[in-house]
Design a protein around this motif. Structure first.
Motif, PDB file in Angstrom:
ATOM      1  N   ALA A   1       0.830  -1.211   0.000  1.00 33.27           N
ATOM      2  CA  ALA A   1       0.000   0.000   0.000  1.00 33.27           C
ATOM      3  C   ALA A   1       0.862   1.257   0.000  1.00 33.27           C
ATOM      4  CB  ALA A   1      -0.933  -0.007   1.206  1.00 33.27           C
ATOM      5  N   VAL A   2       1.954   1.253   0.757  1.00 36.22           N
ATOM      6  CA  VAL A   2       2.863   2.403   0.791  1.00 36.22           C
ATOM      7  C   VAL A   2       3.540   2.582  -0.564  1.00 36.22           C
ATOM      8  CG1 VAL A   2       5.048   3.236   1.759  1.00 36.22           C
ATOM      9  CG2 VAL A   2       3.259   2.366   3.283  1.00 36.22           C
ATOM     10  N   ALA A   3       3.980   1.483  -1.171  1.00 32.57           N
ATOM     11  CA  ALA A   3       4.626   1.571  -2.474  1.00 32.57           C
ATOM     12  C   ALA A   3       3.691   2.178  -3.515  1.00 32.57           C
ATOM     13  CB  ALA A   3       5.090   0.183  -2.916  1.00 32.57           C
ATOM     14  N   VAL A   4       2.443   1.734  -3.522  1.00 25.01           N
ATOM     15  CA  VAL A   4       1.471   2.257  -4.489  1.00 25.01           C
ATOM     16  C   VAL A   4       1.216   3.742  -4.238  1.00 25.01           C
ATOM     17  CG1 VAL A   4      -0.934   2.134  -5.254  1.00 25.01           C
ATOM     18  CG2 VAL A   4       0.375   0.026  -4.892  1.00 25.01           C
ATOM     19  N   GLU A   5       1.061   4.121  -2.983  1.00 27.66           N
ATOM     20  CA  GLU A   5       0.755   5.521  -2.673  1.00 27.66           C
ATOM     21  C   GLU A   5       1.945   6.428  -2.975  1.00 27.66           C
ATOM     22  OE1 GLU A   5      -1.585   8.724  -1.742  1.00 27.66           O
ATOM     23  OE2 GLU A   5      -2.149   6.636  -2.108  1.00 27.66           O
ATOM     24  N   LEU A   6       3.151   5.962  -2.692  1.00 27.64           N
ATOM     25  CA  LEU A   6       4.336   6.751  -3.043  1.00 27.64           C
ATOM     26  C   LEU A   6       4.401   6.988  -4.547  1.00 27.64           C
ATOM     27  CD1 LEU A   6       7.027   5.099  -0.747  1.00 27.64           C
ATOM     28  CD2 LEU A   6       6.387   7.510  -0.695  1.00 27.64           C
ATOM     29  N   ALA A   7       4.151   5.933  -5.321  1.00 27.47           N
ATOM     30  CA  ALA A   7       4.171   6.071  -6.775  1.00 27.47           C
ATOM     31  C   ALA A   7       3.057   6.987  -7.243  1.00 27.47           C
ATOM     32  CB  ALA A   7       4.041   4.694  -7.421  1.00 27.47           C
ATOM     33  N   ARG A   8       1.884   6.868  -6.650  1.00 27.21           N
ATOM     34  CA  ARG A   8       0.751   7.713  -7.020  1.00 27.21           C
ATOM     35  C   ARG A   8       1.090   9.187  -6.812  1.00 27.21           C
ATOM     36  NH1 ARG A   8      -4.434   5.796  -6.680  1.00 27.21           N
ATOM     37  NH2 ARG A   8      -3.813   4.401  -4.985  1.00 27.21           N
ATOM     38  N   GLN A   9       1.916   9.455  -5.812  1.00 23.76           N
ATOM     39  CA  GLN A   9       2.274  10.833  -5.509  1.00 23.76           C
ATOM     40  C   GLN A   9       3.547  11.293  -6.220  1.00 23.76           C
ATOM     41  OE1 GLN A   9       1.793  12.188  -1.488  1.00 23.76           O
ATOM     42  NE2 GLN A   9       0.211  10.683  -1.016  1.00 23.76           N
ATOM     43  N   GLY A  10       4.041  10.463  -7.130  1.00 20.15           N
ATOM     44  CA  GLY A  10       5.118  10.907  -8.004  1.00 20.15           C
ATOM     45  C   GLY A  10       6.475  10.290  -7.798  1.00 20.15           C
ATOM     46  N   ALA A  11       6.657   9.460  -6.767  1.00 22.75           N
ATOM     47  CA  ALA A  11       7.977   8.896  -6.487  1.00 22.75           C
ATOM     48  C   ALA A  11       8.313   7.739  -7.415  1.00 22.75           C
ATOM     49  CB  ALA A  11       8.042   8.416  -5.037  1.00 22.75           C
ATOM     50  N   GLN A  12       9.606   7.565  -7.666  1.00 21.44           N
ATOM     51  CA  GLN A  12      10.107   6.361  -8.332  1.00 21.44           C
ATOM     52  C   GLN A  12      10.342   5.327  -7.239  1.00 21.44           C
ATOM     53  OE1 GLN A  12      10.732   5.183 -11.554  1.00 21.44           O
ATOM     54  NE2 GLN A  12      11.059   3.328 -10.349  1.00 21.44           N
ATOM     55  N   VAL A  13       9.578   4.247  -7.257  1.00 20.69           N
ATOM     56  CA  VAL A  13       9.598   3.274  -6.171  1.00 20.69           C
ATOM     57  C   VAL A  13      10.506   2.103  -6.505  1.00 20.69           C
ATOM     58  CG1 VAL A  13       8.205   1.606  -4.872  1.00 20.69           C
ATOM     59  CG2 VAL A  13       7.307   3.892  -5.351  1.00 20.69           C
ATOM     60  N   VAL A  14      11.359   1.755  -5.548  1.00 14.99           N
ATOM     61  CA  VAL A  14      12.133   0.516  -5.591  1.00 14.99           C
ATOM     62  C   VAL A  14      11.483  -0.411  -4.568  1.00 14.99           C
ATOM     63  CG1 VAL A  14      14.393  -0.555  -5.319  1.00 14.99           C
ATOM     64  CG2 VAL A  14      14.214   1.798  -6.191  1.00 14.99           C
ATOM     65  N   ALA A  15      10.806  -1.444  -5.044  1.00 10.82           N
ATOM     66  CA  ALA A  15      10.031  -2.336  -4.185  1.00 10.82           C
ATOM     67  C   ALA A  15      10.839  -3.597  -3.896  1.00 10.82           C
ATOM     68  CB  ALA A  15       8.707  -2.692  -4.850  1.00 10.82           C
ATOM     69  N   VAL A  16      10.978  -3.917  -2.608  1.00  7.94           N
ATOM     70  CA  VAL A  16      11.793  -5.048  -2.175  1.00  7.94           C
ATOM     71  C   VAL A  16      10.918  -6.073  -1.463  1.00  7.94           C
ATOM     72  CG1 VAL A  16      13.782  -5.766  -0.791  1.00  7.94           C
ATOM     73  CG2 VAL A  16      13.752  -3.486  -1.846  1.00  7.94           C
ATOM     74  N   ALA A  17      11.076  -7.339  -1.812  1.00  4.87           N
ATOM     75  CA  ALA A  17      10.381  -8.430  -1.125  1.00  4.87           C
ATOM     76  C   ALA A  17      11.025  -9.745  -1.540  1.00  4.87           C
ATOM     77  CB  ALA A  17       8.880  -8.435  -1.437  1.00  4.87           C
ATOM     78  N   ARG A  18      10.605 -10.821  -0.881  1.00 10.69           N
ATOM     79  CA  ARG A  18      11.192 -12.131  -1.181  1.00 10.69           C
ATOM     80  C   ARG A  18      10.570 -12.798  -2.397  1.00 10.69           C
ATOM     81  NH1 ARG A  18      10.687 -15.649   4.094  1.00 10.69           N
ATOM     82  NH2 ARG A  18       8.703 -14.520   4.204  1.00 10.69           N
ATOM     83  N   THR A  19       9.339 -12.456  -2.719  1.00 13.77           N
ATOM     84  CA  THR A  19       8.622 -13.201  -3.758  1.00 13.77           C
ATOM     85  C   THR A  19       8.433 -12.375  -5.025  1.00 13.77           C
ATOM     86  OG1 THR A  19       6.460 -12.489  -2.915  1.00 13.77           O
ATOM     87  CG2 THR A  19       7.380 -14.522  -2.017  1.00 13.77           C
ATOM     88  N   THR A  20       8.781 -12.978  -6.138  1.00 15.06           N
ATOM     89  CA  THR A  20       8.619 -12.306  -7.427  1.00 15.06           C
ATOM     90  C   THR A  20       7.148 -12.041  -7.718  1.00 15.06           C
ATOM     91  OG1 THR A  20      10.629 -13.362  -8.274  1.00 15.06           O
ATOM     92  CG2 THR A  20       9.071 -12.486  -9.896  1.00 15.06           C
TER      93      THR A  20
END
Length: 236
Positions: free
Chosen positions: A22-41
């Protein structure tokens, strides 16, 4: 969609679901370039799909197990090569671990919990600090828990790890006090996530906030105009 974070580079861990997604989506919605990190592709691809649906841009996806210390250490140099700086760090990834008596917890469970909830965040601080300093307004937020301040039976390892994280956040903030970097912890309270469902299996998730409701409060701590640092900020 513009939202005041245009051109900012943001790293979010635990971004495949729940609060992190949810944070990644909202950051992108507000203009940020998001680097999303997690264990699962697969989980990261779902987040990327949601980001594209929300704002038409793609995230940078980094499949990584935060228990692999050398790979966490490489995040900073990788981002430096690609972006030259990091404006926002959201340390959201965490493990609940096994709830039960302290003395019954297997050592492997303790080790994994501490590796993700504490050591990985320390490594993120270390690898990200030069990049956050290179930003005109570096911001770091780490997701904590009310369990850090309220010890209760059977929650000891998780609560202790979050208390340690809060301590690290406050210490790092103090060390960066003369810089432009601001560092805070965020206690979201009860949120309808998979971790919450595992801890409270009888709870109706519709009675507590959803991840998308909590995300804007975390994004507020990521903004250049945020002046707080060294605090544990609660959602409610």
């Amino acid at each position: 969609m513009a939202g005041g974070l245009e051109g900012r580079v943001a790293l979010v861990t635990g971004a495949s679901r729940g609060i992190g997604a949810a944070v990644a989506v909202e950051l992108a919605r507000q203009g940020a370039q998001v680097v999303a990190v997690a264990r699962t592709t697969a989980g990261l691809e779902e987040t990327d799909d949601a980001i594209r649906a929300a704002c038409g841009r793609n995230a940078t996806l980094l499949v990584l197990d935060l228990r692999e210390g050398a790979k966490v250490d490489a995040i900073g140099p990788t981002l430096a090569e690609r972006f030259g700086r990091l404006d926002i760090l959201v340390g959201n990834a965490g493990l609940l671990g096994r709830l039960g008596p302290l003395t019954h917890l297997p050592e492997t469970d303790w080790t994994d919990l501490w590796a993700v909830n504490v050591t990985a965040n320390w490594r993120l601080m270390r690898t990200a600090e030069p990049l956050l300093r290179a930003s005109d307004a570096g911001r770091a937020v780490f997701v904590s828990s009310g369990a850090a301040a309220r010890p209760r039976a059977y929650w000891g390892p998780y609560g202790a790890s979050k208390a340690a994280l809060d301590h690290l956040v406050k210490t790092w903030a103090a060390e960066l006090a003369i810089t432009r970097v601001k560092v805070n912890a965020f206690n979201p309270g009860p949120v309808a996530t998979r971790m919450r469902a595992a801890a409270m299996p009888g709870e109706d998730p519709s009675t507590i906030p959803q991840p998308a409701e909590v995300a804007p409060a975390i994004i507020a701590l990521c903004r250049p105009e945020e002046t707080r640092s060294g605090e544990v900020v609660s959602f409610r």
